[in-house]
Design an enzyme around this catalytic site. Structure first.
Site, short mmCIF file in Angstrom:
data_model
loop_
_atom_site.label_atom_id
_atom_site.label_comp_id
_atom_site.label_asym_id
_atom_site.label_seq_id
_atom_site.Cartn_x
_atom_site.Cartn_y
_atom_site.Cartn_z
N ASP A 527 0.60 -0.95 0.08
CA ASP A 527 0.24 0.10 0.24
C ASP A 527 1.03 0.60 -0.23
O ASP A 527 1.79 1.39 0.41
CB ASP A 527 -1.26 0.15 1.28
N HIS A 530 4.90 3.82 -3.93
CA HIS A 530 5.82 5.40 -3.72
C HIS A 530 6.18 6.60 -2.62
O HIS A 530 7.07 6.94 -2.66
CB HIS A 530 4.54 5.71 -4.86
N ASP A 628 -10.02 1.52 -4.71
CA ASP A 628 -10.44 3.37 -4.00
C ASP A 628 -10.15 4.23 -5.46
O ASP A 628 -10.14 5.82 -4.96
CB ASP A 628 -9.02 2.94 -3.18
#
Length: 1533
Positions: A527, A530, A628
């Site tokens: 999750d 980045h 999401d």
């Protein structure tokens, strides 16, 4: 047995590839090879891929061992390798000499996933995944009922959001305890554990064939996590991160603005708690600039207290302190030291820099006061600069606050939060504050109380456009003070530091969390990948892979660049990157994504199993929507759900969706606020039932069919893809299987806009499907049904009941409601096409066809594949035997080719256009492109080698193959017209092509390539079997050079060599087609292609004998070498060998050196060939037994070779002087009259052969001026008259050899008889040999002594320590020019040279003359040097016009052979160290030749290049002596 897959990584110096992705499968071999910049160097390659039997440790590197299969001195085949058996990310780096790291990168080995009781492999491209929000699954004992929906819809993998205890916000990604299972999953009276979850996951794997992955969240923890209260050091707080203090002060001040707004304290300033318009936003700006910023004075955290600093400075000046120069580097620049605790006015002055910058003009009090005033003024300025910098930060903070408030409270697409309250503050708080409400002043007091300020923890979030490789909470970032963080107020950002020692509790806690996850799940989704510090994710994934080596790692990256994505993918070993169809704005873009994320083009070439490792794009997990992101029904239309899913499911990668999409839930299922449960599976569910679903719900039935199809295509090898944008809404995706040539074509009509409100075209263009439609795999569309309208249920996440899918599967075309067959056409004999017309392809509908080749094509492809198995076992799949195999195909091609001679191979593989034209043919010309370089297979293979790796099926070459059989017929007909074994090979091609011509045209390029590659490699094997063991056991480079022998050595239509003596045995004969008489057909050597390949210009004495040792003797072609030597011997006249052979009858005897090269070759033949001395007794048929005889027929006058040798030597000693026959423009249109006078004599004092005059050029540097404009016509550029150094060396070599032969009784003469002034004299070979030995260095060496008595012209010396190019030239300065010719003498007669002098001269030559591929032919310091040869230029420049500078600078390749061979010889005499350095230089330069040959479509080395290795368009593309010279270097090594 499928061949092992090997990928080759070529290492280049200083090439850092850590942002390039290289993906490999388990079972592959990875080879590291040296690029040209590293060949010859002692390179070490290190990797952290574990050695056999070792455990993987991230920081443990070991060196790989080099393997050199050829065991030879060149590095073209040298490699070290890894057998890849373990998945993960691995690093490699390499260094040489004292450079530890001069390049490196990463490789990613994909995991192997296994499923089912039998543990069968689930290929990554087979994955169909569905995401579930874990909190919506309810108690664990109800999970299977809810998860069954995924199983029944055909998914084979589930992605669970985190299963841990959630924080108070209830967001799926805000975890209160990473180690504890969410207690919500345990109903009253139960306490489920991770073991129970693991059992459920295992049950799904074994009984449902489904795998499970879950998220890991490393970046943050819930603000209310109990463990972070005990261990506040795990977050960024004001104690461990004091740089955040100013941002915290601002954050508290903004909180107090929230309280004031909520309490109505700003209403009198026009700012109510409900913010409704832009004037309100403007009023907020006023509050910030008038109340907040002036009050909190953030600039003070970055300023210096001026007066104390000045006083400290004054004290130092009074004490006489001086600056420490080492610390200041002598730079006058005042430095401010930032207070590490970030107190107000805590910054200090670096007094060292102050003393360096402000120096008083004396020691008087006034001078010191002045100096202090300068410092005071500068400090005030610097404080002012800090004030302005903070003002900029405040301006940005104001803009960010404005933007946030505008989105959250005013925007139509925002959440419209309503009035400002303490629950919904003006802006989200950036820091936790676990204390009671007080005044701002009281809050700020807490900042200096560490036991309290350690609990002010920074929240996490994301920063738009930020560098993902930088941690925005660490020092140096201003994200928090500038309010640029889009903050997650429920999560605390975790502070790992640089390693476990920086925060032991956090690392240990997260490692346990990782291990729990890896124990129970086959994979993880990283999750917020980045923003996760790379070193943290690396450490955790290493821990996970220790428990589960085949860990499947998935991530979604928002870096905005593929290069940055690759940093994460390579370092973390990410298996699949999440990509989303929702990111496409139209169907065209959606189709492009399918094309981008996987599959080769349809009709792609079969790639060799050993091939270069090329960069990959990350493997995709292509989802129709992620969990999401916003709901597609809201963004597009309900009708698009099915059709876009179909586009996605046809992608050649992992695919998937999120739960709710298939049921048509018309809103986003929020990861934060959704608390309802998913519906359960019930086959009997009613359409209106909100808590149950079945196949009729939403698009589930369609999804099941699509998932099945997706998995079948991947499992059965449908790895070729083609995407066709039929019109603006229709996308057709073809998946093709390259072994069976079955295809599935899905035609999807998207409905991004709702058909109820948007007019779609009534007409759908018809489609032509190549091949035979076997069935309609599925046809489906979304339809409305009577089931009531959608109403959001309180307890269950329900979809829109009013829609379902109308679907038919596996029906015949005639039963389709969507399409009908319009007709079957046959385009040409092998194009079988079915045209279909769409009758009901409504927006949102899908149809998929299974297509195969028509039965006849299918059979012929199968038979063709059967015949190709002899070249590659991969063709076994899809092959079938042929009961009617033609006879020619009953033998393998290896058997047929074993009967071919190397002269046959010259025809099969090579022959340029001029050679082909001599036979009435020509090279194949591709219209609108270019003719091929050769008529033989190499001409085709050179082009295909460029096309194949890129699968460039649009290339004109491929177009030509698809459009007709011309090229195919050219290959077979050209050989069949030859007769003999070549005709058999032609028949073999014809029989193979008979199958090829009857298969669909789009497949012809790949099968044509397969046939030719097979034939070509077979031909090479057969060729090398006929060569020396040096070639057979040699490296790829050696073999490539040895092919030059086949390239140059051939028999034309008219034999180029004069006939040999009939008394000679083993001479090849053939039947002349015209005269029908037997004639000799000896192989001759072309000088170069394409200019010197056919007709009278093919054979030259000098070129032949410079090339003969390398191309014929080194390669083991002894008989052909003998024939060439004896054929030229037969043409001896005036004691000379012809320059231009002209078949003997048209020979020109105008060169002084060819005879010496011929003699050197006889010597080489005797020493290199077993029983080589026998050649001396071979009969030579003399064409011109006297200087003036007419050409005689073979056998009229025969002599033994040793007699011819003796004659050549005696004629020189006697003195050769004659005028060329037919002198005048008829034989040379540029030569002046004196140039036709030929002289070659021996100087009685020195023994040096000399000759020539200033109007002719008798050595290899033979450019005759041609320009009248420049007045150089008839003037040689390089006459080299007098004694040319290489001729003296060759003569000495021959004399030494003849003296030795005489001693052994193999040469009967020890003296020559000559006539002088009417007297007969006898001159001994030994005397002549001794004279040259005594005089050579005296006369040729240019010493460093200006008074050297042997130096006739000290005024002409401009380079010392070298050897002259000639001695006694008519223009004396020419003797002193630095050229590469003396290195020839060094190789053939090294005894003439003193070792130290030779080495110095070679070093000067290296420095001045060595180019990338060749040797400069003249010293660049010489006034007439010009390195660019242009034969077409005709101007008034005497030194350049019409290529006058041919040998005055351009870099010729063949002299490099002698230069390096000389270097190697003398280096050995100077010891190991010198020798090793020389070998490195040689390897390094030769690697460029290897690269040139590899890339050259001629597969050769050029005659010359322009300066610094630039391409010269006037050069032969491949030259015999260039190839020979390089091959000889490798032979010497």
């Amino acid at each position: 047995m499928t061949p092992k897959q090997t990928r080759v990584m070529v290492l280049n110096d200083m090439e850092k590839l850590d942002r390039t992705l290289f993906r490999l499968d388990q079972g592959f071999e990875l080879q590291f090879r040296l690029g040209p910049t590293l060949q010859g160097k002692h390179v070490h390659v290190y990797t952290n891929y574990p050695a056999e039997g070792e455990r993987y440790e991230h920081h443990k590197f070991h060196a790989l061992d080099w393997i050199n299969p050829a065991g030879r001195q060149d590095d073209s085949d040298k490699f070290c390798n890894l057998d890849l058996k373990i998945s993960g990310s691995y690093q490699y780096y390499f260094g040489h000499g004292d450079k530890d790291r001069s390049g490196g990168g990463y490789i990613v080995v994909d995991p192997v996933l296994r499923v089912g009781v039998d543990n069968h492999i689930l290929p990554l491209d087979c994955i169909s995944i569905q995401t579930y929000l874990s909190k919506c699954l309810g108690p664990l004992d109800e999970w299977l009922d809810r998860l069954r929906v995924a199983k029944e819809a055909g998914y084979n993998m589930i992605h669970f959001t985190p299963l841990q205890t959630l924080g108070e916000s209830r967001s799926c990604y805000s975890l209160a305890d990473q180690l504890e299972l969410n207690p919500d999953f345990s109903p009253p009276g139960e306490a489920y554990t991770w073991t129970d979850v693991g059992n459920l996951v295992e049950k799904m794997k074994n009984e449902w064939n489904m795998l499970c992955i879950t998220d890991v969240v490393y970046n943050h923890t819930a603000s209310n996590s109990k463990w972070i209260e005990k261990h506040p050091e795990c977050g960024f707080n004001l104690v461990n991160s004091p740089h955040l203090k100013p941002a915290w002060v601002l954050d508290r001040a903004l909180w107090h603005v929230t309280c004031a707004l909520a309490d109505g304290k700003y209403e009198d300033r026009g700012l109510p708690s409900l913010i409704e318009d832009h004037p309100h936003l403007h009023a907020i700006r006023g509050v910030l600039w008038q109340d907040v910023f002036p009050k909190i004075k953030l600039w003070e955290f970055f300023q210096v207290k001026v007066e104390p600093a000045v006083e400290q400075f004054r004290a130092l000046l009074l004490s006489g302190a001086k600056p420490d120069k080492i610390k200041t580097d002598g730079k006058q620049q005042l430095k401010i030291i930032q207070d590490p605790q970030y107190r107000r006015f805590g910054n200090t002055v670096d007094m060292n820099s102050a003393l360096e910058t402000f120096v008083p003009h004396g020691s008087s009090p006034i001078a010191i006061e002045d100096c202090c005033n300068w410092l005071r003024r500068r400090l005030v300025e610097m404080n002012d600069e800090q004030f302005h910098e903070i003002k900029h930060h405040q301006e940005q903070a104001t803009n960010c606050i404005d933007g946030t408030v505008s989105y959250e409270r005013l925007a139509d697409h925002g959440p419209k939060l309503g009035p400002v309250t303490r629950k919904h503050p003006l802006v989200t708080r950036y820091f936790t504050f676990p204390f009671d409400e007080a005044t701002l002043e009281e809050d700020l007091e807490l900042m200096n109380q560490p036991e309290k300020s350690c609990h002010f923890l920074a929240h996490n979030g994301w920063v738009m456009g930020d560098d993902p490789l930088r941690n925005f909470a660490e020092p140096g970032s201003n994200v928090y003070i500038r309010r640029e963080l889009i903050c997650w107020g429920d999560s605390v950002k975790l502070r790992y530091g640089n390693g476990p020692e920086d925060c032991p509790y956090l690392w240990a806690h997260m490692q346990k969390y990782t291990e729990i996850t890896a124990k129970h799940f086959v994979g993880v989704r990283l999750d917020n990948c980045h923003s996760t510090p790379l070193h943290v994710a690396e450490f955790m994934l290493d821990a996970a892979r220790t428990l589960r080596p085949d860990l499947y790692v998935v991530a979604e990256l928002f870096t905005g660049s593929e290069e940055l994505d690759n940093v994460f993918v390579t370092r973390l070993g990410i298996s699949s990157l999440i990509r989303e169809a929702m990111s496409a704005g139209d169907s065209h873009e959606e189709g492009r994504l399918v094309y981008r994320y996987g599959g080769e083009p349809v009709g792609a070439f079969l790639q060799p199993s050993l091939r270069p490792l090329v960069p990959s794009i990350a493997h995709a997990m292509f989802l129709d929507v992620t969990h999401d992101n916003e709901c597609p029904i809201q963004v597009r239309s309900v009708y698009d759900s099915l059709s876009s899913s179909a586009v996605v499911s046809m992608a050649c990668c992992a695919t998937g969706s999120t739960r709710g999409y298939d049921e048509l839930v018309p809103h986003q299922i929020s990861v934060v606020s959704e608390e309802r449960f998913y519906s359960k599976w019930n086959p009997q569910a009613k359409p209106s039932s909100p808590d149950e679903v079945n196949l009729q719900s939403g698009i589930i039935a369609g999804k099941l069919a699509l998932n099945r199809l997706h998995q079948e295509l991947a499992a059965k090898g449908f790895n070729q893809a083609f995407v066709d944008q039929v019109d603006e809404d229709i996308v057709a995706v073809t998946r093709h299987c390259p072994s069976t040539h079955q295809s599935v074509v899905a035609v999807c009509r998207t409905a991004f806009k709702n058909p109820k409100h948007h007019r779609y075209a009534d007409e759908v263009p018809p489609m032509c499907i190549p091949g035979k439609i076997e069935e309609v795999v599925l046809e489906a569309r979304t339809v409305e049904r009577q089931a009531g309208s959608y109403k959001k249920d309180e307890r269950s996440i329900n979809g829109m009941p009013g829609y379902t899918v109308e679907i038919k599967e596996h029906i015949q075309l005639k039963d389709s409601k969507v399409v009908r067959l319009a007709g079957v056409t046959s385009r040409g004999r092998s194009e079988y096409v079915q045209e279909i017309v769409f009758e009901q392809l409504t927006p949102g509908s899908v149809i998929a066809f299974r297509v195969s080749l028509d039965p006849k094509s299918q059979e012929l492809v199968g038979v063709l594949r059967n015949h190709l198995i002899q070249f590659n076992p991969l063709y076994k799949a899809g092959s079938q035997s042929d009961p009617n195999t033609p006879d020619i195909l009953k033998s393998t091609l290896t058997q047929i080719m074993s009967k071919m001679t190397l002269a046959d191979m010259n025809i099969l593989l090579f022959r340029c256009d001029a050679e082909e034209k001599e036979d009435g043919g020509g090279c194949y010309n591709i219209p609108d492109w270019t003719p091929l370089k050769y008529g033989g297979l190499q001409g085709l293979l050179s082009v295909m080698a460029d096309i194949r790796p890129k699968n460039d099926l649009g290339h004109p070459f491929c177009d030509n193959l698809r459009q007709g059989d011309w090229m195919i017929d050219y290959v077979s007909n050209r050989l069949m017209s030859r007769g003999g074994t070549l005709a058999e090979v032609g028949q073999w091609f014809q029989a193979m092509f008979a199958y090829l011509k009857h298969i669909p045209r789009y497949l012809i390029p790949c099968y044509f390539d397969a046939i030719l590659v097979g034939a070509y490699t077979t031909a090479l094997d057969a060729t090398f079997k006929q060569m020396s063991s040096f070639v057979q056991n040699g490296s790829s480079f050696v073999k490539l050079l040895a092919l030059g022998s086949v390239q140059m050595g051939g028999v034309g239509r008219y034999p180029a060599l004069p006939p040999l003596s009939p008394a000679l045995s083993d001479v090849p004969y053939r039947l002349n087609e015209i005269t029908e008489k037997k004639e000799q057909c000896c192989v001759s050597l072309a000088a170069g292609l394409p200019h010197f390949s056919a007709g009278i210009f093919r054979c030259w004495g000098r070129d032949t004998f410079i090339a003969l040792r390398g191309l014929m003797l080194v390669t083991g072609r002894h008989l052909e070498a003998r024939n060439i030597i004896l054929a030229f011997a037969g043409t001896l006249r005036h004691g000379l060998i012809p320059n231009l052979l002209g078949e003997g009858t048209g020979a020109r005897f105008n060169c002084r050196d060819a005879v010496w090269w011929w003699l050197q070759c006889i010597q080489d033949y005797c020493t290199m060939v077993p029983n080589g001395n026998d050649i001396l007794q071979s009969p030579v048929s003399r064409m011109f037994p006297t200087d003036d005889s007419k050409p005689l027929t073979p056998g009229t006058v025969d002599q033994l070779l040793y007699e011819v040798i003796h004659e050549a030597m005696g004629r020189h000693m006697q003195g050769i002087e004659f005028r060329e026959r037919n002198a005048g423009p008829q034989i040379d249109r540029n030569m002046k009259d004196e140039g036709f006078n030929i002289v070659a004599k021996v100087n009685p004092d020195t023994g040096f052969v000399y000759g020539g005059n200033r109007f002719n050029c008798g050595t290899w540097m033979d450019k005759m001026g041609e320009s009248e404009k420049a007045r150089n016509k008839g003037i040689p550029a390089t006459p080299r008259d007098g004694s040319a150094v290489e001729i003296v060396g060759l003569c000495k070599s021959t004399l030494r050899w003849l003296v030795e032969l005489h001693k052994k009784g193999l040469f009967p003469y020890n003296t020559m008889t000559i006539h002088r002034d009417g007297k007969q004299l006898s001159v001994s070979y030994e005397d002549w040999n001794r004279k040259i030995q005594v005089n050579f260095e005296k006369m040729f060496y240019v010493s460093h002594d200006p008074n050297d008595p042997n130096e006739k012209h000290p005024e002409l010396v401009h380079k010392q320590g070298i050897y002259k190019d000639s001695y006694g030239a008519s223009s004396p300065w020419c003797d002193y020019q630095l050229r590469p010719n003396f290195t020839i003498a060094m190789v053939v007669a090294p005894e003439l040279f003193t070792v130290e002098r030779a080495w110095e001269a070679l070093n000067v030559t290296e420095e001045k003359l060595l180019g990338p591929l060749g040797m400069k032919t003249l010293d660049p310091d010489d006034m007439v040097y010009c390195g660019v040869y242009d034969n077409s230029l005709d101007n008034d420049n005497h030194n350049l016009a019409r290529g006058f500078n041919y040998h005055q600078g351009p870099e010729w390749l063949w002299p490099i052979g002698f230069f390096f061979r000389a270097k190697i010889y003398f280096a050995k005499k100077l010891g190991k160290d010198t020798y090793d350095k020389t070998v490195y230089l040689v390897k390094n330069v030769l690697s460029r030749h290897y690269i040139h040959m590899e890339r050259s479509s001629w597969k050769g080395l050029p005659e010359l290049t322009n300066e610094n290795g630039q391409y010269c368009p006037f050069s032969c593309e491949t030259q015999a002596w260039s190839l020979a010279a390089v091959l000889e270097i490798l032979h010497d090594l």
